[in-house]
Design an enzyme around this catalytic site. Structure first.
Site, PDB file in Angstrom:
ATOM      1  N   GLU A 130       2.279 -35.265  11.985  1.00 37.38           N
ATOM      2  CA  GLU A 130       2.717 -35.119  13.376  1.00 37.38           C
ATOM      3  C   GLU A 130       2.444 -36.366  14.212  1.00 37.38           C
ATOM      4  O   GLU A 130       1.358 -36.525  14.774  1.00 37.38           O
ATOM      5  CB  GLU A 130       2.026 -33.908  14.036  1.00 37.38           C
ATOM      6  CG  GLU A 130       2.446 -33.723  15.500  1.00 37.38           C
ATOM      7  CD  GLU A 130       1.799 -32.523  16.189  1.00 37.38           C
ATOM      8  OE1 GLU A 130       1.037 -31.793  15.525  1.00 37.38           O
ATOM      9  OE2 GLU A 130       2.048 -32.325  17.391  1.00 37.38           O
ATOM     10  N   LYS A 175       6.547 -33.568  11.889  1.00 37.03           N
ATOM     11  CA  LYS A 175       6.566 -32.806  13.142  1.00 37.03           C
ATOM     12  C   LYS A 175       6.679 -33.758  14.333  1.00 37.03           C
ATOM     13  O   LYS A 175       5.670 -34.146  14.930  1.00 37.03           O
ATOM     14  CB  LYS A 175       5.293 -31.947  13.254  1.00 37.03           C
ATOM     15  CG  LYS A 175       5.207 -31.134  14.551  1.00 37.03           C
ATOM     16  CD  LYS A 175       4.092 -30.082  14.497  1.00 37.03           C
ATOM     17  CE  LYS A 175       3.871 -29.454  15.887  1.00 37.03           C
ATOM     18  NZ  LYS A 175       2.970 -28.300  15.868  1.00 37.03           N
TER      19      LYS A 175
END
Lengths: 400, 362
Positions: free
Chosen positions: B176, B218
């Site tokens: 992420e 992400k």
């Protein structure tokens, strides 16, 4: 498509990549601003044209004829059929290729050497116009050859950046719409290309691509991990190919190259020449895996080089790629030189009376590969059972 | 083992599936609970999370839930471990393994992420507890000279290191690199920064030999900054910019792009995700799933209901809301979301928070 977790074969690395191998980051402390990833599209007036041409060249059922051998290399080929390396003979040979009937049904682009781009047929028609009549886009080789990297074991960099912008501008004026630059990386017994060679060649490719796009030419980016002697495995080829393409893609992004306006020309993954040869399914499995792992979907076409594969091998492997990647985000197609020309040359023998037969062979070869691109090739092959078509690396070409 | 990781990644990013990000650290969830009128106790945190894990989120389209480490060891009121509550309904348990942000030396306002030193041991422990995937969040500011080269390089290296360790321990890593919504940058500037950051992350993953087929990414959708004075980007613009960046950066081998919601309202996040998928379908498709890993956008309305009433009937309504929010986003992954949106908080505006969790207390 299966993939194994341990994608690293047990091989020695010639050198380790340092954690900050983009060593240029030394200069960039916090004050440097990280700029524009997609600036090129807004700033480049050729952006839409580049995207359209790249898409057009890589459309289904089409591939590229690589006919951009330098005069010296062409001379070597002509020599094999006893033909002298003169400008007229070179012109005749290319005229034979470009006027092959129906070639445009299978070939979307033809890469030329500089001399050829400016040549006319015997009848005085510009080659670029002949190609246009066939619906084939003219392309131009813009690198000026390989140069050995000092301190390496025969590894090379590619030359040609000097004055490249001006040359591209002139080529565009003459009618070229795409360009090509070939970088070569070597795998030798148990060792892959050095980090010096990888970074040097990746930088050259990225800079070339940037300049070509600025001048309206779709750059074919060719990082060839070359088929060489040794018994190294197909996994090793895949491993090194992944590393090479990862660096190439990273630098293309850092140099703001518009990926929708490039074409990639990589090698298929093959084991070393002294290892048992791989089946088309195996070649496809490793080649597709490598592409999936390194090439983002915005690149419209991946045009594999034939690099020593026999004509039949080139077609069968191309077809196997389609089976191995049915929903591929990029076109998986070809940019073949030797695999389209070798049998053609042999049939011609430099003789007028063989002209038509030679052209027929070329078109048949192009058709076979076009069908393979569509996953519809059935055989028999127009040039079956041939062996590997090898060619030694030439250094110090300086574009001659 | 290797094929299992690839299968797990495929499962998490299967068509119509997405993730519930419920891994807020004690500090972060505490702030939200306190704002909703609760005291930040372990029981408050447990009973709040229970609403989600005992709701029928599995059939509503959730394939995985990311948990905080405290939660991974907790149970429902009837004694069933949360991991089992989830497993029963086909929801895989994931675990946040980073230990929060720390200021980056010499780069004011920028951060790197802690947790590498103890990561391997932590991962092995969490695998034993039933976790199948993990998540590590880097946060990067945009604008005013940021993100700097050092920030990008440091965070990309850390993410790759984390991903390699996870895979070695048997966890699918969610990578992420969140570019923050904070700032007055416009959509184009955000797209540029995202391209630079994401492609650097990919390069480092490749360098580390991380198996991309067993990795999820992400990122933030490509939206203008929260303080951008220009007009709000409409879903079609969000879709086009987002697809362009993802197509430019993300190799086809990665099975899923699980967008974070990072400050968008519940409704905005769903509508944008839906438009992204519609645009993708209309422009030749994409090789990875375009899905979600939403925190606030799957929780805000539930918290609102919960804050108003903690009785049994309210619990049922909270569970329904959790499932409804999940279902809306599951439809969006297929490009088939149709209103009205179940959200009851969108009118309040952005779910953006300024608390960034720089504290290290847990």
């Amino acid at each position: 498509m299966q993939a194994s977790l341990s994608s690293r074969p047990n091989i020695a690395c010639r050198s380790q990549f340092a954690a900050g191998a983009a060593a240029t980051s030394k200069r960039s402390r916090c004050s440097s601003v990280v700029v524009a990833g997609l600036a090129t599209e807004k700033d480049n007036p050729f952006a839409e044209e580049l995207k359209a041409n790249a898409k057009h060249i890589s459309r289904r059922g089409r591939g590229i004829l690589a006919s951009d051998e330098s005069n010296a290399t062409t001379g070597k080929r002509l020599e094999t059929i006893g033909v002298d390396n003169t400008e007229d003979n070179r012109r005749d040979w290319r005229q034979l290729l470009y006027t092959a009937p129906d070639l445009g049904n299978y070939i979307s682009g033809a890469i030329m050497f500089e001399e050829t781009l400016y040549q006319k047929s015997r009848e005085g028609v510009q080659f670029v116009d002949l190609l246009k009549e066939q619906g084939i886009l003219p392309g131009i080789k813009v690198d000026t050859g390989l140069q050995v990297l000092p301190g390496t074991d025969g590894e090379t960099t590619t030359q040609g950046l000097d004055n490249l912008g001006a040359r591209c501008e002139a080529y565009y004026k003459q009618g070229a719409r795409f360009a090509k630059w070939r970088a070569v990386l070597k795998i030798s017994e148990g060792e892959g290309p050095s980090s010096q060679a990888i970074l040097e060649n990746a930088h050259g490719l990225a800079r070339y691509a940037q300049i070509a796009q600025q001048n309206g030419l779709v750059p074919i980016v060719e990082p060839e991990v070359t088929l060489g002697p040794g018994a190294y495995s197909i996994e090793e080829t895949a491993y090194w190919s992944e590393r090479v393409y990862s660096h190439v893609m990273r630098l293309l992004n850092e140099y703001d190259v518009l990926l929708e306006g490039i074409l990639l020309k990589p090698n298929m993954c093959l084991p070393g020449l002294d290892a048992p040869s791989a089946s088309p399914a195996e070649v496809a499995k490793y080649t597709v895996r490598t592409m999936m792992r390194t090439i983002p979907p915005s690149v419209p076409g991946i045009h594999f080089l034939s690099g020593g594969m026999s004509e039949e091998e080139s077609t069968l492997n191309l077809q196997a790629l389609q089976d191995a990647c049915p929903n591929s985000p990029w076109s998986l197609t070809f940019s073949y030189g030797r695999a389209l020309q070798s049998a053609t040359l042999k049939t011609w023998q430099g003789k007028e009376e063989n002209w038509g037969k030679a052209q027929a062979i070329l078109t048949a070869l192009a058709k076979a590969n076009s069908e393979a691109q569509l996953g519809q090739y059935k055989g028999p092959h127009p040039a079956p059972g041939g062996g590997r078509i090898l060619q030694a690396l030439r250094f110090g070409g300086a574009g001659k | 083992m290797s094929l299992e990781l690839i299968e797990t990644a495929k499962y998490l990013s299967a068509p119509g599936k997405g993730l519930l990000a419920s891994d807020e650290s004690t500090g972060t969830i505490g702030k939200r609970l306190e704002k909703a009128g609760f005291e930040n106790t372990e029981e408050a945190r447990r009973s709040y999370r229970e609403l989600f894990y005992t709701a029928p989120i599995g059939e509503a389209g959730i394939s995985g839930a990311i948990l905080f480490k405290e939660t991974l060891g907790q149970q429902a009121a009837d004694g069933t471990p949360f991991v089992e509550c989830l497993q029963r309904q086909g929801v895989l348990a994931g675990i946040k393994v980073d230990e929060g942000l720390v200021p980056l030396d010499g780069c004011p306002g920028e951060t790197s992420t802690r947790g590498l030193a103890t990561l391997e041991a932590a991962c092995r422990g969490h695998v034993a507890q039933g976790a199948k995937f993990a998540k590590w969040r880097a946060a990067l500011k945009v604008g005013g000279g940021c993100p700097t080269e050092q920030c990008i390089e440091t965070n990309a290296q850390q993410l790759a290191e984390y991903a390699a360790v996870c895979q070695a321990c048997g966890l699918v890593p969610i990578v992420e690199p969140e570019l923050l919504i904070d700032g007055n940058h416009d959509q184009a500037a955000f797209a540029d920064a995202s391209t630079r950051v994401i492609s650097r992350c990919i390069a480092h993953l490749q360098r580390k030999g991380v198996v991309l087929e067993a990795t999820l990414i992400k990122p933030q959708m490509i939206i203008p900054g929260a303080d951008c004075t220009g007009p709000k980007a409409d879903p079609s613009e969000v879709a086009q910019h987002t697809l362009a960046v993802m197509r430019q950066c993300v190799p086809a081998a990665i099975p899923g792009i699980m967008f974070l919601s990072g400050g968008q309202t519940e409704e905005e996040a769903t509508i944008n995700l839906n438009r992204i998928n519609q645009e993708a379908q209309q422009s030749g498709g994409c090789p990875w799933s375009l899905s979600f890993s939403f925190g606030r956008s799957l929780q805000a309305s539930v918290l609102k209901l919960w804050s108003e009433d903690q009785g049994e009937a309210s619990k049922a309504r909270c569970r329904e809301m959790a499932a409804a929010l999940a279902h809306a986003n599951s439809r969006a992954v297929l490009g088939k979301f149709e209103g009205p949106h179940p959200s009851i908080t969108s009118q309040q505006g952005s779910l953006r928070e300024t608390f960034r969790g720089w504290r290290t207390d847990v």
